[in-house]
Design a protein around this motif. Sequence first.
Motif, PDB file in Angstrom:
ATOM      1  N   VAL A  49      40.553-108.829 -23.938  1.00 36.12           N
ATOM      2  CA  VAL A  49      39.399-109.730 -23.847  1.00 36.12           C
ATOM      3  C   VAL A  49      39.856-111.130 -23.452  1.00 36.12           C
ATOM      4  N   LEU A 110      26.356-113.711 -21.518  1.00 38.45           N
ATOM      5  CA  LEU A 110      26.102-112.418 -22.146  1.00 38.45           C
ATOM      6  C   LEU A 110      27.201-111.422 -21.813  1.00 38.45           C
ATOM      7  N   LEU A 112      30.275-112.128 -21.436  1.00 41.52           N
ATOM      8  CA  LEU A 112      31.370-112.408 -22.364  1.00 41.52           C
ATOM      9  C   LEU A 112      30.976-112.067 -23.795  1.00 41.52           C
ATOM     10  N   TYR A 113      29.718-112.319 -24.117  1.00 36.91           N
ATOM     11  CA  TYR A 113      29.285-112.065 -25.482  1.00 36.91           C
ATOM     12  C   TYR A 113      29.453-110.592 -25.844  1.00 36.91           C
ATOM     13  N   GLY A 116      32.979-109.957 -26.561  1.00 40.26           N
ATOM     14  CA  GLY A 116      33.360-110.545 -27.840  1.00 40.26           C
ATOM     15  C   GLY A 116      32.790-109.764 -29.014  1.00 40.26           C
ATOM     16  N   PHE A 117      31.575-109.265 -28.817  1.00 41.32           N
ATOM     17  CA  PHE A 117      30.910-108.494 -29.861  1.00 41.32           C
ATOM     18  C   PHE A 117      31.686-107.216 -30.149  1.00 41.32           C
ATOM     19  N   LEU A 119      34.830-106.677 -29.514  1.00 46.50           N
ATOM     20  CA  LEU A 119      36.106-107.018 -30.149  1.00 46.50           C
ATOM     21  C   LEU A 119      35.882-107.368 -31.611  1.00 46.50           C
ATOM     22  N   HIS A 120      34.802-108.089 -31.852  1.00 43.41           N
ATOM     23  CA  HIS A 120      34.480-108.449 -33.224  1.00 43.41           C
ATOM     24  C   HIS A 120      34.336-107.188 -34.085  1.00 43.41           C
ATOM     25  N   LEU A 123      37.710-105.766 -34.812  1.00 39.19           N
ATOM     26  CA  LEU A 123      38.546-106.533 -35.736  1.00 39.19           C
ATOM     27  C   LEU A 123      37.956-106.607 -37.135  1.00 39.19           C
ATOM     28  N   ARG A 124      36.658-106.441 -37.236  1.00 39.94           N
ATOM     29  CA  ARG A 124      36.014-106.658 -38.534  1.00 39.94           C
ATOM     30  C   ARG A 124      35.578-105.365 -39.219  1.00 39.94           C
TER      31      ARG A 124
END
Lengths: 256, 559
Positions: A49, A110, A112-113, A116-117, A119-120, A123-124
Motif C-alpha cells: 500500500v 476513495l 486510496l481509502y 487503506g481500509f 490494510l486496516h 492489521l486490526r
Amino acid sequence: MKFKSLMHKVIGSLALLPLIPSLAHAFQAAPAARADYNGWTPHQHWDEVWHETMLDITILGVVFAIVTFAFMIMYRRKGHGERGKMPKLSAQAKVGWVVIPCMLFLGDDLFLYVKGFDLHNHLRNVPADAAEVKLTGTMWNWNYVDANGIDTDNELVVPVGKPVVLRMQSEDVLHSHYMNRYRLTEDLMPGRVTWEWFMPDQLGESVVTCREYCGTMHSGMYGKIKVVTQDEYDAYVAEQTASVPAGTAVASADKF
Amino acid sequence: MSGFMGHEPDGRPGQPKTVKEWVFTLDHKVIGVWYLIGAIASFVVAGLAASAMRIELGSVGPDITDNGDIYNLWLTMHGAVMVLGFQIPALLGFVANWAVPIMVGGKDMAFPRVNAMSVWLLWSGILLALANLVIPDSWNGMWTGYPPYSLTDGAGNTALYSFIVVVLGMSSVFGAVNLACTVAFMRCKGMGWFQMPLTVWCVFTANVIQLIFVPVLAASVILLSLDKYLGFGFYNPEVGGDVLLYQNLFWFYSHPAVYVILLPFMGIMFEIFAVSARNDVFNYKATVWSVIAFIPVSSDVWVHHAYVAGLPDWLRLLQTFTTLLISLPFGLLMLSLTGTLFRGSIRYTGPMWWAMAAFMMLIIGALTGIPNALSAVDYGISDSYVIMSHFHYVMAVSGSMSIFAGVFFWFPKLSGRMCNEFLTKATAAGFFVGMNIVMGPLYLAGIEGMPRRYMDYQMFADNATIVDAQHWSTIGLYITFVSALLTIVTWLHGAIAGEKATSANPWGSESLEFTATAIIPGQGNFPTPVICPEGWHPYNFIDNPKPQFEPHPGTSGHH
Ligand code: HEM
Ligand SMILES: [Cu+2]
Ligand SMILES: [Cu+2]
C-alpha cells in the motif's frame, strides 16, 4: 451570473457524485479472497500500500509540476506593458472547474481509502492462533511477558511463522511501541490496554523503538525482536522456564 | 529614515518619533511592525534551537550535548516558538494588522486599543517563553504537552506552559474579534465581499477558525495545571479521568490551527502570483468558497493526529475519510494558484522568487500528506521523520518562505525603500536549496524507521540510509543558516541603505494598499476615505477603474 443560480448548478451537479465510488471500484482489482490478502503478511501488505500511495502521489506531483513549470516558462512577461490574458470563464466553466477537479480528487481519495481500509482490516484483526505477549512500558524500558511466563526486558524472542499479539499498557507516561520491520506503531498509556499484532516471517533481529515522547531518555528506549526457528524457540522456552514456577503465566490475561 | 509619514491630511504626524510614541501607538501599521519584529525575533531564537538540534543529530553519538534534557528543551523551544511566536504572529499579527485594514480601504482596525493590547499580550508571551530558557525547572514537555508526562515533575514547569498558551490564546482571540470586525465593518464604500483580495479572505477565515477553536485549547491546558497542582483528575485514570481526553481536546484546536497558518500564507501567494503575472486569480469566487470550506472541513479531522493513540477503530476509519476530504478545497486552491499563472504575464521579481519557491515546497508537502491520512499507513510512519519532513515542507518551510515573500512584497510600503534585488533572489534560492537538503533526506530516514524527537539514533547506527541522511541534513542546515542570516541582512540593508522607492506601487498591484496610498501610508492610511468605483476588482489588471476619494471637507477634493 447571480450567486443563487450558480449555487443551483453546483448542487445539481452533485447528482453526479455516485459516479465516483464506481470509478474507485474500477481502479481496485477484485480481491480473490479478502481474508487471504494475496498471501501477504501484514507488513508486506503495508509495503504494498505504501508503494502504491507513493506511486499515486508521484504521478500527481509530476503532472502538477510539469503544468506549473510549463506555465512558468511559457507565460514570462515579454513586453513592458503586457498584461495577463486570463480567459473569462463562462458560468458553466466556473462550475465545471469546481465539480470536475473535485470528482477527480474524490476519486483518488476513495481509491486510496479502499486500499487503506483493506490494510486496516488486515492489521486490526488478530488471527485466532496468535500467541499473546504482555508488554509493559515504563520510563525507559520495554518489559515483555509471554504466554510461557518468560519475562524479558527490551528483547522479545518469538518463533518464526506464528502470529503474535501484544497487549500493552504503560505504568507511567505515554510510550509508543514501534516495530521497525513490522511497520506497526501503537501507543501505551495508563488506564487503557492497547494492542498490535504482527507476523514474524523472517529469522533474525529487528529494531523496536519508542515513538511517543516520554522524557529525557525517550531516544534510549529501544529494544529488539528476535525471530528464531521453532526448535530454537522450544529450547529457549525450556531453558527460561526451568527457573520459573508453573502457574504464573500471563497472570493478567483476564484483564483483556 | 524609515517611518510612516506619507501624507498627513489632518496635520497629525504620521510617524511615531519617540520611544513612547512607538510603544503607546494605536496605529495598526506600527502595531503590525511590532508583530513583525516579534515574529522575526522568534524565528531567530527558534532557528538557533533548530541549528543546535541539527548539529547534534549530524552523527551518531553525542556531538554537542549528551544530555537528553537539553536536547528536549531545544526541541520544545523550537516547536513552540516557531508556531506560536513566529508563524501565527507573522500571519495573524503582521499581515492581518499591517496589510488587511489598508487592503479593505479602512483607516485602521475596528478597535485600535484592543489591537494594542493584543500585540503586547503577544510580546508578554514571547518573553515568558524566553524565560523558559533560564528558569531552573524549565518546561520540556514539547509544544504539545501531552499528559501524563506533562503532569510529572520531569516535564518541568507546567504552570508556565499553561500560562503562556493562555496568554497567547487571549492575544489571538482579541486579535481575531478585531480583525473579523475590521473586515466586516471597516471596508470602504464600494467594496463588496467578493471584491476583497484573497489575502483578506484567508486571514479572515483563519481568524474565524481561531475564534471557534482557541477556547478549546485554553481549556485543555488549564485542565493540565488543575490536574498537576490541585489534584483534579481530568487526565488521571486512577481517579476516573482519561489521558486521551487531552489529545482529543488539544488536536481539536491544533489541527484547525494548521489552517490558521496555511490559509494566510496561501493568501500571500495568491497576492504575489496575481500581481507578478498581472492576471486575474483563476476562478476567484470558487477560490473564496474553497477557503471558507476549510472551516467545516478542518473541524472534523483531528483524530489523524492520534491514529495510534488507542482510539476506537471506527473513529480512525471515519476520520481517515474526512481527512482525505481536505484534498477537495485544498486541491482547488492549488489549482487556482497554478491557474493564476495561465496565460499570465509573469515578471520574476524578488518576492515572486520567494513565493514560487514556497509554492514548490507546498506541492511536495501537500502530496506527502496523503499517505499520512490513511490510518493503516500511518501505523508504519506515525511519529517518524516522515511526518517531521512532511510538516516542515507543508507548513514550516512553505509557510516561512511565503511570510518572507510577503515581507519583501510590502517592504517598500513599510520603509519607503527597496531591498536589493539580487540578494532577495539569492537568499530565496539558498533557503530553498538548503531546506530541501535538510528535509528531503530526512523523509528517506523516516521511511527507514527514524523516530522524531530523538536526540540520538544509536539503534540505527548500522543503517546507512539513516546515518547518511542525518549527515546531509546537517550540511543543508549550514546552507539554510547562511541564507536566513543573509535574508535578515538584506532587510536591514534595505531599511537603512536601500534604494529609495520612487513609486507607491513598485510591483504593479491593483490592491488598495498600493494604489490608494502614499509610498509610506500615513496615519489614517488614505488622505480622505477611499471609494471603490463600480466594477473595481483587486485582480483586474486590464481595465480596472481607479479608486476614488471622498472630497476633503473644506477643499475641492484634488485627489
Ligand atoms: C529554519 C530551518 C528549520 C530547521 C533546520 C528545522 C529543524 C527541525 C528539527 C531538527 C526538528 C526536530 C526533529 C526531532 O528531533 O524530532 C524540528 C522540529 C519541529 N520544527 Fe523545525 N526546523 C526549521 C524550521 C521550522 C519552522 C519555520 C517551523 C515553523 C512552524 C518549524 C516547526 C517545527 C515543529 C512544530 C517541530 C516539532 C517539534 C516537536 O516535535 O514538538 N520548524 N525542526
Ligand atoms: Cu518514548
Ligand atoms: Cu492535523
